[in-house]
Design a protein around this motif. Structure first.
Motif, PDB file in Angstrom:
ATOM      1  N   GLY A   1       0.810  -1.200   0.000  1.00  0.00           N
ATOM      2  CA  GLY A   1       0.000   0.000   0.000  1.00  0.00           C
ATOM      3  C   GLY A   1       0.850   1.258   0.000  1.00  0.00           C
ATOM      4  N   GLU A   2       0.157   2.372   0.028  1.00  0.00           N
ATOM      5  CA  GLU A   2       0.798   3.692   0.082  1.00  0.00           C
ATOM      6  C   GLU A   2       1.058   4.053   1.541  1.00  0.00           C
ATOM      7  OE1 GLU A   2       1.436   5.628  -2.739  1.00  0.00           O
ATOM      8  OE2 GLU A   2       0.791   3.865  -3.864  1.00  0.00           O
ATOM      9  N   HIS A   3       2.158   4.755   1.774  1.00  0.00           N
ATOM     10  CA  HIS A   3       2.556   5.132   3.128  1.00  0.00           C
ATOM     11  C   HIS A   3       2.847   6.629   3.196  1.00  0.00           C
ATOM     12  CE1 HIS A   3       3.359   0.851   2.972  1.00  0.00           C
ATOM     13  NE2 HIS A   3       3.485   0.832   4.286  1.00  0.00           N
ATOM     14  N   THR A   4       2.646   7.209   4.367  1.00  0.00           N
ATOM     15  CA  THR A   4       3.064   8.585   4.568  1.00  0.00           C
ATOM     16  C   THR A   4       4.570   8.639   4.812  1.00  0.00           C
ATOM     17  OG1 THR A   4       2.494   8.458   6.912  1.00  0.00           O
ATOM     18  CG2 THR A   4       0.836   9.385   5.430  1.00  0.00           C
ATOM     19  N   ASN A   5       5.119   7.599   5.437  1.00  0.00           N
ATOM     20  CA  ASN A   5       6.564   7.422   5.596  1.00  0.00           C
ATOM     21  C   ASN A   5       6.878   6.014   5.102  1.00  0.00           C
ATOM     22  OD1 ASN A   5       9.191   6.913   6.353  1.00  0.00           O
ATOM     23  ND2 ASN A   5       8.960   7.726   8.414  1.00  0.00           N
ATOM     24  N   PRO A   6       7.431   5.875   3.907  1.00  0.00           N
ATOM     25  CA  PRO A   6       7.608   4.550   3.309  1.00  0.00           C
ATOM     26  C   PRO A   6       8.600   3.639   4.026  1.00  0.00           C
ATOM     27  CG  PRO A   6       8.597   6.241   1.940  1.00  0.00           C
ATOM     28  CD  PRO A   6       7.867   6.947   3.023  1.00  0.00           C
ATOM     29  N   ASN A   7       9.275   4.125   5.044  1.00  0.00           N
ATOM     30  CA  ASN A   7      10.200   3.290   5.798  1.00  0.00           C
ATOM     31  C   ASN A   7       9.566   2.656   7.033  1.00  0.00           C
ATOM     32  OD1 ASN A   7      12.429   3.794   4.071  1.00  0.00           O
ATOM     33  ND2 ASN A   7      12.596   5.816   4.986  1.00  0.00           N
ATOM     34  N   GLU A   8       8.290   2.960   7.287  1.00  0.00           N
ATOM     35  CA  GLU A   8       7.611   2.433   8.468  1.00  0.00           C
ATOM     36  C   GLU A   8       6.272   1.829   8.076  1.00  0.00           C
ATOM     37  OE1 GLU A   8       7.343   5.286  11.620  1.00  0.00           O
ATOM     38  OE2 GLU A   8       9.411   5.951  11.304  1.00  0.00           O
ATOM     39  N   ILE A   9       6.088   0.553   8.373  1.00  0.00           N
ATOM     40  CA  ILE A   9       4.859  -0.146   8.001  1.00  0.00           C
ATOM     41  C   ILE A   9       3.638   0.452   8.701  1.00  0.00           C
ATOM     42  CG2 ILE A   9       5.077  -1.937   9.760  1.00  0.00           C
ATOM     43  CD1 ILE A   9       3.942  -3.910   7.640  1.00  0.00           C
ATOM     44  N   GLU A  10       3.836   1.021   9.875  1.00  0.00           N
ATOM     45  CA  GLU A  10       2.714   1.571  10.646  1.00  0.00           C
ATOM     46  C   GLU A  10       2.070   2.778   9.975  1.00  0.00           C
ATOM     47  OE1 GLU A  10       5.866   1.316  12.061  1.00  0.00           O
ATOM     48  OE2 GLU A  10       5.531  -0.632  12.996  1.00  0.00           O
ATOM     49  N   THR A  11       2.754   3.390   8.999  1.00  0.00           N
ATOM     50  CA  THR A  11       2.225   4.601   8.362  1.00  0.00           C
ATOM     51  C   THR A  11       1.412   4.294   7.100  1.00  0.00           C
ATOM     52  OG1 THR A  11       4.199   4.987   7.014  1.00  0.00           O
ATOM     53  CG2 THR A  11       4.166   5.948   9.237  1.00  0.00           C
ATOM     54  N   ILE A  12       1.046   3.031   6.910  1.00  0.00           N
ATOM     55  CA  ILE A  12       0.276   2.661   5.723  1.00  0.00           C
ATOM     56  C   ILE A  12      -1.092   3.339   5.757  1.00  0.00           C
ATOM     57  CG2 ILE A  12      -0.730   0.572   6.715  1.00  0.00           C
ATOM     58  CD1 ILE A  12      -0.242  -0.731   3.917  1.00  0.00           C
ATOM     59  N   LEU A  13      -1.521   3.823   4.615  1.00  0.00           N
ATOM     60  CA  LEU A  13      -2.855   4.417   4.494  1.00  0.00           C
ATOM     61  C   LEU A  13      -3.852   3.272   4.346  1.00  0.00           C
ATOM     62  CD1 LEU A  13      -1.902   7.272   2.010  1.00  0.00           C
ATOM     63  CD2 LEU A  13      -2.186   7.434   4.482  1.00  0.00           C
ATOM     64  N   LYS A  14      -4.723   3.116   5.320  1.00  0.00           N
ATOM     65  CA  LYS A  14      -5.618   1.958   5.393  1.00  0.00           C
ATOM     66  C   LYS A  14      -6.486   1.781   4.146  1.00  0.00           C
ATOM     67  CE  LYS A  14      -4.233   0.513   9.340  1.00  0.00           C
ATOM     68  NZ  LYS A  14      -3.378  -0.655   9.404  1.00  0.00           N
TER      69      LYS A  14
ATOM     70  N   ASP B   1       6.891   4.712  -7.678  1.00  0.00           N
ATOM     71  CA  ASP B   1       6.062   5.322  -6.636  1.00  0.00           C
ATOM     72  C   ASP B   1       6.805   5.243  -5.303  1.00  0.00           C
ATOM     73  OD1 ASP B   1       4.176   6.233  -4.872  1.00  0.00           O
ATOM     74  OD2 ASP B   1       2.577   4.893  -5.561  1.00  0.00           O
ATOM     75  N   PHE B   2       7.426   6.352  -4.897  1.00  0.00           N
ATOM     76  CA  PHE B   2       8.246   6.390  -3.683  1.00  0.00           C
ATOM     77  C   PHE B   2       7.455   5.990  -2.434  1.00  0.00           C
ATOM     78  CE2 PHE B   2       9.922   8.740   0.016  1.00  0.00           C
ATOM     79  CZ  PHE B   2      11.193   8.193   0.071  1.00  0.00           C
ATOM     80  N   TYR B   3       6.175   6.285  -2.383  1.00  0.00           N
ATOM     81  CA  TYR B   3       5.375   6.048  -1.180  1.00  0.00           C
ATOM     82  C   TYR B   3       4.720   4.678  -1.137  1.00  0.00           C
ATOM     83  CZ  TYR B   3       6.262  10.866  -0.126  1.00  0.00           C
ATOM     84  OH  TYR B   3       6.899  12.044   0.159  1.00  0.00           O
ATOM     85  N   HIS B   4       4.936   3.842  -2.160  1.00  0.00           N
ATOM     86  CA  HIS B   4       4.380   2.489  -2.186  1.00  0.00           C
ATOM     87  C   HIS B   4       5.408   1.521  -1.621  1.00  0.00           C
ATOM     88  CE1 HIS B   4       3.461  -1.484  -3.784  1.00  0.00           C
ATOM     89  NE2 HIS B   4       2.205  -1.082  -3.718  1.00  0.00           N
ATOM     90  N   ARG B   5       4.950   0.621  -0.758  1.00  0.00           N
ATOM     91  CA  ARG B   5       5.823  -0.413  -0.210  1.00  0.00           C
ATOM     92  C   ARG B   5       5.042  -1.714  -0.096  1.00  0.00           C
ATOM     93  NH1 ARG B   5       9.139   2.826  -1.219  1.00  0.00           N
ATOM     94  NH2 ARG B   5      10.846   3.568   0.049  1.00  0.00           N
ATOM     95  N   ALA B   6       5.789  -2.802  -0.090  1.00  0.00           N
ATOM     96  CA  ALA B   6       5.223  -4.122   0.181  1.00  0.00           C
ATOM     97  C   ALA B   6       6.068  -4.740   1.296  1.00  0.00           C
ATOM     98  CB  ALA B   6       5.261  -4.992  -1.068  1.00  0.00           C
ATOM     99  N   TRP B   7       5.403  -5.372   2.247  1.00  0.00           N
ATOM    100  CA  TRP B   7       6.059  -5.927   3.416  1.00  0.00           C
ATOM    101  C   TRP B   7       5.676  -7.395   3.569  1.00  0.00           C
ATOM    102  CZ3 TRP B   7       8.861  -2.269   6.156  1.00  0.00           C
ATOM    103  CH2 TRP B   7       8.568  -0.938   5.900  1.00  0.00           C
ATOM    104  N   VAL B   8       6.590  -8.195   4.073  1.00  0.00           N
ATOM    105  CA  VAL B   8       6.320  -9.579   4.449  1.00  0.00           C
ATOM    106  C   VAL B   8       6.169  -9.587   5.972  1.00  0.00           C
ATOM    107  CG1 VAL B   8       7.191 -11.932   4.525  1.00  0.00           C
ATOM    108  CG2 VAL B   8       7.600 -10.522   2.510  1.00  0.00           C
ATOM    109  N   VAL B   9       5.026 -10.079   6.440  1.00  0.00           N
ATOM    110  CA  VAL B   9       4.787 -10.139   7.881  1.00  0.00           C
ATOM    111  C   VAL B   9       4.390 -11.558   8.266  1.00  0.00           C
ATOM    112  CG1 VAL B   9       4.140  -7.721   8.147  1.00  0.00           C
ATOM    113  CG2 VAL B   9       2.398  -9.388   7.605  1.00  0.00           C
ATOM    114  N   LYS B  10       4.784 -11.952   9.448  1.00  0.00           N
ATOM    115  CA  LYS B  10       4.434 -13.264   9.977  1.00  0.00           C
ATOM    116  C   LYS B  10       3.164 -13.130  10.790  1.00  0.00           C
ATOM    117  CE  LYS B  10       6.334 -17.242  12.331  1.00  0.00           C
ATOM    118  NZ  LYS B  10       7.491 -17.837  12.959  1.00  0.00           N
TER     119      LYS B  10
END
Length: 60
Positions: free
Chosen positions: A9-22, A50-59
């Motif tokens: 998803g898109e993030h306000t801070n792409p280095n932190e998963i918690e900032t994902i726009l729901k 897209d600088f603000y897009h990230r994908a994360w792997v979570v357990k």
């Protein structure tokens, strides 16, 4: 054991998963860890411009 998910998803801070726009969050899985990592890499490469897009792997 399939207990890894890919979240993108898109993030306000792409280095932190918690900032994902729901409203942009998408969750895929469950997968094995290696498969989840490959999917996340593909999503990142697909959205490389897209600088603000990230994908994360979570357990789970």
């Amino acid at each position: 054991m399939k207990n890894f998910y890919v979240i993108e998803g898109e993030h306000t801070n792409p280095n932190e998963i918690e900032t994902i726009l729901k409203n942009t969050e998408k969750k895929y899985g469950p997968f094995e860890e290696q498969e989840a990592t490959q999917i996340a890499k593909g999503l990142i490469q697909k959205n490389i411009d897209d600088f603000y897009h990230r994908a994360w792997v979570v357990k789970n």
